[in-house]
Scaffold this motif. Structure first.
Motif, PDB file in Angstrom:
ATOM      1  N   SER A   1       0.589   3.265   1.116  1.00  0.00           N
ATOM      2  CA  SER A   1       1.942   3.706   0.767  1.00  0.00           C
ATOM      3  C   SER A   1       2.849   2.561   0.298  1.00  0.00           C
ATOM      4  N   ILE A   2       2.650   1.352   0.816  1.00  0.00           N
ATOM      5  CA  ILE A   2       3.498   0.223   0.382  1.00  0.00           C
ATOM      6  C   ILE A   2       3.255  -0.109  -1.092  1.00  0.00           C
TER       7      ILE A   2
ATOM      8  N   GLY B   1       4.973   2.490  -3.253  1.00  0.00           N
ATOM      9  CA  GLY B   1       6.414   2.292  -3.375  1.00  0.00           C
ATOM     10  C   GLY B   1       6.767   1.217  -4.389  1.00  0.00           C
TER      11      GLY B   1
ATOM     12  N   SER C   1       7.461   0.936   2.873  1.00  0.00           N
ATOM     13  CA  SER C   1       7.087   1.749   1.708  1.00  0.00           C
ATOM     14  C   SER C   1       8.304   2.281   0.978  1.00  0.00           C
TER      15      SER C   1
ATOM     16  N   GLY D   1       7.658   6.223  -2.040  1.00  0.00           N
ATOM     17  CA  GLY D   1       7.173   5.467  -0.890  1.00  0.00           C
ATOM     18  C   GLY D   1       7.293   6.255   0.401  1.00  0.00           C
TER      19      GLY D   1
ATOM     20  N   ALA E   1       4.027   7.820   2.531  1.00  0.00           N
ATOM     21  CA  ALA E   1       3.850   7.383   3.925  1.00  0.00           C
ATOM     22  C   ALA E   1       3.820   8.586   4.866  1.00  0.00           C
TER      23      ALA E   1
END
Length: 526
Positions: free
Chosen positions: A483-484, A487, A417, A444, A448
């Protein structure tokens, strides 16, 4: 519960620590400059570095956590092995050699090459420290569970003391040896780990007449779960299906953002040697993960999930219990010393990466703006090692009993992330801007960490860190699926709305350097 002979176990531990400390002390004689301390003077061959990469990558999660996950959950546990191996290929094909050609010591050297130095280095150092901290938690949890099993320490206080001792040893290794000493410990550890796992694999197969199908049948017969098909852990509900997808994304994409693995590529002298180390690492890592399949199902067949979960260290005790079942106290002591070596080697690599990131990126390039007195950077790095070691000890005490493979998956999610989007954009997107890098890394990382904090990992269930309270609202155990993309999206949005134009000349120079390796040993200051 004590298995084996505690005196024999301690003796084998002590012998290993003594031998590796001698090696570290010998290696430390040449660790004077920043290049010596962070990159071992770029003195290792492709084969040596490939073995060290395997030693760095095959952590306690690989040996203790995955064996336990397969023993308890079967097919779903093996997904960790598949994810870690595929992730390694993604890292190698996309970023490893390009990063090595562009940087000097840390990931931030690459990310700040054509962007504004100070904000990008601060962001990269922050994300590096966060990833290293999560990964350290996993290794410390593994160490506490392993040594507690061997010494029969059931109470939390005794396991906390064990974690503190491991942390103190880790600090000593890195303070004294730097990257060169750490690399030699990783090489020795990789050889011992793969050899030990290989011996146990052949032993387990021999007991079953070298009939792998028979071994799977015995494991299935000794479990109350359907360990030969999907669904023991993931896939039973919509939430667990999403959790599996989130885990898969984190594992496959996270390795390419792990700073302690990527930093290993700075220890070889040329791009050719970097490519050689890649080939050796793939072979060694791939062979080991095949071993984990046999060892995990072997532990399920010969030990049983109930016994494993009831032992000190819980699911992480599968491999040591299997060693004791096969070869008694001697094999248990040897395999446990190998697992202990695994933990020490990986925590040393993580710690030196985190220390390098703070000393090189924050102290030398942000605070001092490149005006660093002789040995000043190395001195700050050593102070940082002590601070990180203390934080890792405290964190490791807090996550006792958690599956180390699961904890590492959280580190992968944070890496994927916070680091991976900026790495890929910096290498492959000409328009990428400083604002994009800063927003991507902080966004990110923040998303996370926020989702982990309010997930079942931290509160609300019997396996949570805080069992007696419930403030969770995010239903998944791994935040990667949310979260990825955040980011990646923040990097694009901030770049498109940013008015700052980055230098086309620096971008062109970075492209040439990343593809050819020309100028890789030179400073990346502009």
């Amino acid at each position: 519960m004590t298995i084996g002979d505690p005196i024999l176990n301690i003796s084998i531990f002590a012998a290993f620590v003594a031998i590796t400390l001698v090696i570290v002390l010998r290696a430390s004689k040449n660790s004077k400059t920043a290049s010596d301390y962070y990159a071992a003077g770029r003195s290792f061959s492709g084969f040596q570095n490939g073995t060290a990469i395997a030693g760095d990558y095959l952590s306690a999660a690989s040996f203790l956590g995955i064996c336990g996950a397969i023993a308890v959950n079967g097919y779903d546990g093996f997904l960790y092995s598949i994810g870690f191996l595929v992730a390694w290929l993604v890292a190698l094909l996309l970023v490893a050699e390009l990063l090595r050609n562009t940087g000097r010591f840390t990931m931030a050297d690459v990310l700040s090459f054509r962007l504004a130095q100070r904000p990008v280095r601060m962001a990269a150092a922050t994300t590096t420290l966060a990833v290293c901290f999560f990964y350290l938690l996993a290794q410390m949890a593994g160490a506490g569970g392993l040594v507690s099993l061997l010494l029969g320490i059931d109470e939390a206080l005794g396991q906390s003391v064990v974690i503190a001792v491991v942390g103190a040893l880790m600090i000593l290794y890195v303070l004294v040896g730097g990257m060169k000493g750490t690399t030699w410990v990783q090489i020795i550890k990789a050889a011992l780990l793969i050899a030990g796992a290989g011996v146990m694999t052949v032993w387990v197969l021999a007991i079953n007449g070298f009939d792998f199908s028979g071994l799977l049948g015995a494991a299935a017969a000794n479990s109350d779960k359907a360990v030969l098909e999907p669904g023991a852990q993931y896939g039973l509900t919509d939430i667990t299906r999403l959790d599996f997808l989130s885990l898969a994304l984190a594992l496959v994409l996270g390795t390419a953002g792990l700073p302690h693995v990527l930093m290993r590529f700075y220890t070889v002298p040329t791009a050719k040697e970097a490519r050689k180390s890649v080939v050796w690492a793939i072979w060694l890592i791939g062979i080991f993960y095949l071993f984990t399949l046999v060892l995990g199902y072997g532990a399920g067949a010969l030990i049983g999930a109930e016994t494993i979960l009831g032992a000190p260290g819980g699911v992480n005790s599968a491999a040591p219990l299997l060693a004791f079942e096969l070869g008694g106290s001697v094999l248990l002591g040897v395999i446990s010393a190998v697992a202990f070596a695994t933990i020490l080697a990986v925590v040393a690599g993580l710690t030196i990466t985190a220390a390098a990131s703070f000393a090189h990126d924050v102290y030398a390039n942000v605070i001092k703006r490149g005006e660093v007195p002789p040995n000043g950077e190395v001195r700050v790095a050593r102070v940082t090692v002590v601070v990180i070691g203390i934080l890792a000890i405290l964190g490791g005490i807090g996550v006792q009993g958690q599956n180390v493979a699961f904890l590492v998956a959280l580190a992968f999610a944070v890496a994927a992330s916070a680091n991976l989007p900026t790495i890929l954009y910096s290498l492959f997107w000409k328009r990428f801007s400083t604002a994009g890098a800063v927003w991507s890394m902080y966004g990110g990382l923040g998303s996370a960490l926020l989702l982990i904090l309010f997930s079942p990992v931290v509160s609300g269930t019997e396996t949570s860190i805080f069992k007696d309270v419930d403030f969770s609202w995010f239903p998944l155990s791994n935040p990667g699926i949310v979260s990825i993309p955040i980011g990646f999206a923040l990097g694009i949005i901030a770049t498109l709305v940013s008015r700052r134009k980055e230098s086309p000349a620096l971008q062109a120079e970075m492209e040439v350097r990343s593809l050819t390796g020309h100028g890789a040993e030179k400073a990346t200051e502009h």
